[in-house]
Design a protein around this motif. Structure first.
Motif, short mmCIF file in Angstrom:
data_model
loop_
_atom_site.label_atom_id
_atom_site.label_comp_id
_atom_site.label_asym_id
_atom_site.label_seq_id
_atom_site.Cartn_x
_atom_site.Cartn_y
_atom_site.Cartn_z
N PRO A 94 60.07 64.18 95.00
CA PRO A 94 58.70 63.77 94.67
C PRO A 94 58.01 62.95 95.77
CG PRO A 94 60.09 63.54 92.75
CD PRO A 94 61.00 63.87 93.91
N ASP A 95 58.80 62.16 96.52
CA ASP A 95 58.19 61.38 97.60
C ASP A 95 57.97 62.20 98.88
OD1 ASP A 95 60.86 61.52 98.41
OD2 ASP A 95 60.92 59.43 99.07
N HIS A 96 58.18 63.52 98.77
CA HIS A 96 57.89 64.44 99.87
C HIS A 96 56.83 65.47 99.46
CE1 HIS A 96 61.38 62.57 101.61
NE2 HIS A 96 61.18 63.25 102.73
N VAL A 97 56.08 65.12 98.42
CA VAL A 97 54.99 65.97 97.94
C VAL A 97 53.70 65.17 97.98
CG1 VAL A 97 54.08 67.26 95.96
CG2 VAL A 97 56.55 67.22 96.38
N TYR A 98 52.72 65.69 98.67
CA TYR A 98 51.36 65.14 98.63
C TYR A 98 50.52 66.03 97.71
CZ TYR A 98 51.49 61.75 102.54
OH TYR A 98 51.73 60.68 103.36
N VAL A 99 49.64 65.41 96.94
CA VAL A 99 48.71 66.15 96.09
C VAL A 99 47.31 65.65 96.40
CG1 VAL A 99 48.08 66.81 93.74
CG2 VAL A 99 50.48 66.34 94.29
N LYS A 100 46.45 66.56 96.78
CA LYS A 100 45.06 66.24 97.13
C LYS A 100 44.14 66.86 96.09
CE LYS A 100 41.57 67.60 100.43
NZ LYS A 100 41.31 68.54 101.53
N TYR A 101 43.16 66.07 95.63
CA TYR A 101 42.19 66.56 94.65
C TYR A 101 40.82 66.67 95.28
CZ TYR A 101 45.75 65.80 91.18
OH TYR A 101 46.91 65.87 90.47
N GLN A 102 40.12 67.72 94.89
CA GLN A 102 38.74 67.91 95.32
C GLN A 102 37.95 68.41 94.13
OE1 GLN A 102 38.26 70.84 98.40
NE2 GLN A 102 36.09 70.47 98.59
N THR A 103 36.89 67.69 93.80
CA THR A 103 35.99 68.20 92.77
C THR A 103 34.84 68.93 93.46
OG1 THR A 103 34.80 66.10 92.69
CG2 THR A 103 36.59 66.41 91.10
N VAL A 104 34.41 70.00 92.85
CA VAL A 104 33.43 70.89 93.45
C VAL A 104 32.20 70.97 92.56
CG1 VAL A 104 33.04 73.24 94.29
CG2 VAL A 104 35.31 72.21 94.49
N LYS A 105 31.04 70.74 93.15
CA LYS A 105 29.79 70.78 92.39
C LYS A 105 29.33 72.22 92.13
CE LYS A 105 25.09 68.95 92.50
NZ LYS A 105 24.14 68.12 93.23
N TYR A 106 29.48 73.07 93.14
CA TYR A 106 29.09 74.48 93.01
C TYR A 106 30.32 75.34 93.21
CZ TYR A 106 24.41 72.63 93.58
OH TYR A 106 23.25 71.91 93.42
N TRP A 107 30.47 76.32 92.34
CA TRP A 107 31.62 77.22 92.43
C TRP A 107 31.11 78.63 92.26
CZ3 TRP A 107 36.59 74.83 92.53
CH2 TRP A 107 37.65 75.73 92.66
N GLY A 108 31.35 79.46 93.26
CA GLY A 108 30.91 80.85 93.22
C GLY A 108 31.94 81.74 92.55
N TRP A 109 31.46 82.65 91.72
CA TRP A 109 32.33 83.61 91.04
C TRP A 109 31.47 84.76 90.52
CZ3 TRP A 109 32.31 84.60 85.60
CH2 TRP A 109 33.32 85.49 85.19
N ASN A 110 31.98 85.94 90.63
CA ASN A 110 31.35 87.11 90.05
C ASN A 110 29.91 87.31 90.54
OD1 ASN A 110 31.37 89.42 88.46
ND2 ASN A 110 30.72 88.33 86.60
N GLY A 111 29.73 87.06 91.84
CA GLY A 111 28.42 87.30 92.45
C GLY A 111 27.38 86.23 92.27
N ASP A 112 27.76 85.07 91.73
CA ASP A 112 26.79 84.00 91.47
C ASP A 112 27.50 82.65 91.58
OD1 ASP A 112 24.38 82.81 90.90
OD2 ASP A 112 24.29 83.47 88.82
N ASN A 113 26.73 81.60 91.56
CA ASN A 113 27.28 80.25 91.49
C ASN A 113 27.12 79.69 90.10
OD1 ASN A 113 28.03 80.17 94.16
ND2 ASN A 113 26.16 79.20 94.85
N ILE A 114 28.14 78.98 89.69
CA ILE A 114 28.13 78.39 88.36
C ILE A 114 27.65 76.96 88.46
CG2 ILE A 114 29.60 77.76 86.43
CD1 ILE A 114 31.30 80.20 87.14
#
Length: 114
Positions: A94-114
């Motif tokens: 566990p002390d050899h694992v880094y976890v990075k979080y990113q929150t995203v305001k716009y997310w594209g999917w299926n030809g559009d942004n949500i």
């Protein structure tokens, strides 16, 4: 619409990949409103990682991107579970694992942004 990308310093067998896929799919529900039904996963095995100037032990860099706002309590619980998953399946301490979080305001999917 979460995405979890894992850079892992060791090879990953098909069995390990399937186990990671299953366990991470379950773990994402720790974050309120997130589920495996929208989860996308990526695995980058044999990734050149160094920690404390060395690559002599297995390492993982796990990046979690989520659409929407931050939830520090849920992210902390998810980090604990991710570290547990990588320890059990990949034998990465566990002390050899880094976890990075990113929150995203716009997310594209299926030809559009949500």
């Amino acid at each position: 619409m979460p995405f979890i990308n894992s850079k892992i310093s060791t090879p990953i067998s098909i069995e390990q990949e399937q186990a990671l896929k299953t366990r991470l799919g379950q773990a994402i529900s720790i974050v309120p409103g997130k589920s495996e039904s929208w989860l996308m996963l990526g695995f980058e095995p044999n990734y050149n990682l160094y920690f404390r100037g060395s690559n002599s032990e297995p390492l993982a860099m796990v990046e979690v991107s989520v659409f929407g706002g931050e939830d520090a309590t849920a992210f902390s619980a998810l980090t604990a579970e991710i570290c547990n998953i990588f320890h059990e399946i990949m034998n990465i301490a566990p002390d050899h694992v880094y976890v990075k979080y990113q929150t995203v305001k716009y997310w594209g999917w299926n030809g559009d942004n949500i």
